[in-house]
Every structure is written in C-alpha cells, then in structure tokens.
Design a protein around this motif. Sequence first.
Motif, PDB file in Angstrom:
ATOM      1  N   GLN A   1      84.624  52.264  40.559  1.00 48.47           N
ATOM      2  CA  GLN A   1      84.730  50.915  40.506  1.00 48.47           C
ATOM      3  C   GLN A   1      83.487  50.206  40.103  1.00 48.47           C
ATOM      4  N   LEU A   2      82.465  50.723  40.285  1.00 44.38           N
ATOM      5  CA  LEU A   2      81.167  50.513  39.698  1.00 44.38           C
ATOM      6  C   LEU A   2      81.201  50.541  37.879  1.00 44.38           C
ATOM      7  N   ARG A   3      81.758  51.686  37.636  1.00 44.93           N
ATOM      8  CA  ARG A   3      82.010  52.046  36.002  1.00 44.93           C
ATOM      9  C   ARG A   3      82.899  50.801  35.623  1.00 44.93           C
ATOM     10  N   ARG A   4      83.994  50.778  36.338  1.00 42.41           N
ATOM     11  CA  ARG A   4      84.908  49.787  35.783  1.00 42.41           C
ATOM     12  C   ARG A   4      84.471  48.397  35.586  1.00 42.41           C
ATOM     13  N   ASN A   5      83.733  47.893  36.589  1.00 41.27           N
ATOM     14  CA  ASN A   5      82.951  46.540  36.987  1.00 41.27           C
ATOM     15  C   ASN A   5      82.070  46.559  35.448  1.00 41.27           C
ATOM     16  N   GLU A   6      81.306  47.575  35.397  1.00 40.25           N
ATOM     17  CA  GLU A   6      80.510  47.504  34.189  1.00 40.25           C
ATOM     18  C   GLU A   6      81.250  47.333  33.055  1.00 40.25           C
ATOM     19  N   ALA A   7      82.312  47.975  32.777  1.00 37.37           N
ATOM     20  CA  ALA A   7      83.351  48.051  31.540  1.00 37.37           C
ATOM     21  C   ALA A   7      83.834  46.596  31.399  1.00 37.37           C
ATOM     22  N   LEU A   8      84.300  46.010  32.551  1.00 35.73           N
ATOM     23  CA  LEU A   8      84.710  44.667  32.582  1.00 35.73           C
ATOM     24  C   LEU A   8      83.555  43.602  31.959  1.00 35.73           C
ATOM     25  N   ARG A   9      82.380  43.718  32.522  1.00 34.72           N
ATOM     26  CA  ARG A   9      81.202  42.889  32.054  1.00 34.72           C
ATOM     27  C   ARG A   9      81.003  42.840  30.415  1.00 34.72           C
ATOM     28  N   ALA A  10      81.040  44.362  30.244  1.00 42.39           N
ATOM     29  CA  ALA A  10      80.840  44.663  28.774  1.00 42.39           C
ATOM     30  C   ALA A  10      81.878  44.013  27.707  1.00 42.39           C
ATOM     31  N   ALA A  11      83.188  44.048  28.257  1.00 49.27           N
ATOM     32  CA  ALA A  11      84.414  43.580  27.606  1.00 49.27           C
ATOM     33  C   ALA A  11      84.390  41.915  27.379  1.00 49.27           C
ATOM     34  N   ASN A  12      83.684  41.382  28.519  1.00 48.99           N
ATOM     35  CA  ASN A  12      83.706  39.909  28.633  1.00 48.99           C
ATOM     36  C   ASN A  12      82.468  39.587  27.527  1.00 48.99           C
ATOM     37  N   ARG A  13      81.234  40.360  27.693  1.00 45.98           N
ATOM     38  CA  ARG A  13      80.162  40.118  26.511  1.00 45.98           C
ATOM     39  C   ARG A  13      80.549  39.959  25.471  1.00 45.98           C
TER      40      ARG A  13
ATOM     41  N   LYS B   1      79.001  39.336  41.893  1.00 46.77           N
ATOM     42  CA  LYS B   1      79.327  39.054  43.195  1.00 46.77           C
ATOM     43  C   LYS B   1      80.107  40.282  43.968  1.00 46.77           C
ATOM     44  N   ARG B   2      80.787  41.222  43.226  1.00 49.99           N
ATOM     45  CA  ARG B   2      81.621  42.195  43.726  1.00 49.99           C
ATOM     46  C   ARG B   2      80.874  43.430  43.308  1.00 49.99           C
ATOM     47  N   THR B   3      80.136  43.913  44.214  1.00 53.47           N
ATOM     48  CA  THR B   3      79.415  45.166  43.991  1.00 53.47           C
ATOM     49  C   THR B   3      79.595  46.156  45.086  1.00 53.47           C
ATOM     50  N   PRO B   4      80.504  47.136  45.129  1.00 53.27           N
ATOM     51  CA  PRO B   4      80.664  47.902  46.383  1.00 53.27           C
ATOM     52  C   PRO B   4      79.166  48.855  46.643  1.00 53.27           C
ATOM     53  N   VAL B   5      78.984  48.763  47.980  1.00 52.74           N
ATOM     54  CA  VAL B   5      77.807  49.426  48.295  1.00 52.74           C
ATOM     55  C   VAL B   5      78.122  50.865  48.580  1.00 52.74           C
ATOM     56  N   ILE B   6      77.130  51.767  47.706  1.00 51.35           N
ATOM     57  CA  ILE B   6      77.356  53.272  47.838  1.00 51.35           C
ATOM     58  C   ILE B   6      76.362  53.739  49.104  1.00 51.35           C
ATOM     59  N   GLU B   7      76.988  54.519  49.962  1.00 48.49           N
ATOM     60  CA  GLU B   7      76.202  55.000  50.978  1.00 48.49           C
ATOM     61  C   GLU B   7      75.990  56.573  50.474  1.00 48.49           C
ATOM     62  N   GLU B   8      74.740  57.184  50.829  1.00 55.73           N
ATOM     63  CA  GLU B   8      74.406  58.223  50.489  1.00 55.73           C
ATOM     64  C   GLU B   8      74.972  59.230  51.556  1.00 55.73           C
ATOM     65  N   ALA B   9      75.678  60.389  51.359  1.00 59.81           N
ATOM     66  CA  ALA B   9      76.175  61.271  52.546  1.00 59.81           C
ATOM     67  C   ALA B   9      75.162  61.713  52.975  1.00 59.81           C
ATOM     68  N   ALA B  10      75.168  62.155  54.507  1.00 62.37           N
ATOM     69  CA  ALA B  10      74.007  62.698  55.249  1.00 62.37           C
ATOM     70  C   ALA B  10      74.186  64.163  54.928  1.00 62.37           C
TER      71      ALA B  10
ATOM     72  N   GLU C   1      92.377  36.065  38.326  1.00 58.82           N
ATOM     73  CA  GLU C   1      91.214  35.823  37.760  1.00 58.82           C
ATOM     74  C   GLU C   1      89.976  35.530  38.554  1.00 58.82           C
ATOM     75  N   GLY C   2      90.347  34.956  39.788  1.00 45.71           N
ATOM     76  CA  GLY C   2      89.129  34.852  40.436  1.00 45.71           C
ATOM     77  C   GLY C   2      88.360  36.031  40.957  1.00 45.71           C
ATOM     78  N   TRP C   3      88.778  37.155  41.193  1.00 43.77           N
ATOM     79  CA  TRP C   3      88.498  38.478  41.570  1.00 43.77           C
ATOM     80  C   TRP C   3      87.615  38.844  40.209  1.00 43.77           C
ATOM     81  N   VAL C   4      88.246  38.642  38.918  1.00 46.70           N
ATOM     82  CA  VAL C   4      87.591  38.856  37.939  1.00 46.70           C
ATOM     83  C   VAL C   4      86.089  38.229  37.597  1.00 46.70           C
ATOM     84  N   ARG C   5      86.112  36.791  37.946  1.00 46.38           N
ATOM     85  CA  ARG C   5      85.114  36.109  37.606  1.00 46.38           C
ATOM     86  C   ARG C   5      83.796  36.635  38.749  1.00 46.38           C
ATOM     87  N   GLN C   6      84.270  36.782  40.084  1.00 49.84           N
ATOM     88  CA  GLN C   6      83.306  37.273  40.849  1.00 49.84           C
ATOM     89  C   GLN C   6      82.722  38.634  40.622  1.00 49.84           C
TER      90      GLN C   6
END
Length: 81
Positions: free
Chosen positions: A34-46, A72-81, A62-67
């Motif tokens: 999802q982080l990679r996808r979001n970066e690709a979305l930002r790049a496409a928009n740029r 504002k939409r960045t999933p938090v990655i927790e490290e595995a123990a 469209e509201g989700w894409v704007r976020q």
Amino acid sequence: MARRFDDTAGRLLLALAVFLHRTVAGGPARERWQLRRNEALRAANRHGVPVAELAARLGLSEGWVRQVLNGKRTPVIEEAA
C-alpha cells in the motif's frame, strides 16, 4: 528411500509456505504494498494525472485519493517481534 524424499519435500514445501505467508500474505507485507501504491499515486499526480482519473482507475473515492496525495493516509508498519 521414498519416505525420506517425501519428508524432505514436505519440509521444503513448508518452508516455502512460511516464506510466502510472511512476505506476501502478512499484514506488514500488505501495508508495504500500500505504501508503494501510494507513492505511485503521488508520482502520477505530480506528472499531471488528475485525481478523478486516479480514483476511477483504482476504484477508490476521490476523497480517499486526495487524502493519500496530502499524506494523510499512510499505514503504520509495526516491526515483527
């Protein structure tokens, strides 16, 4: 001899299943994609792709894409123990 081969093959298949589970099917892996996808979305928009087209192609609102574009939409990655 055949039993030994079956045992070895079974253990290799188990190792493959564990590898796939941790890299493809796990929650942190899904968040990384999802982080990679979001970066690709930002790049496409740029590069001039409008929000409406991004949302339509992805099947998202469209509201989700704007976020996502506003960071504002960045999933938090927790490290595995």
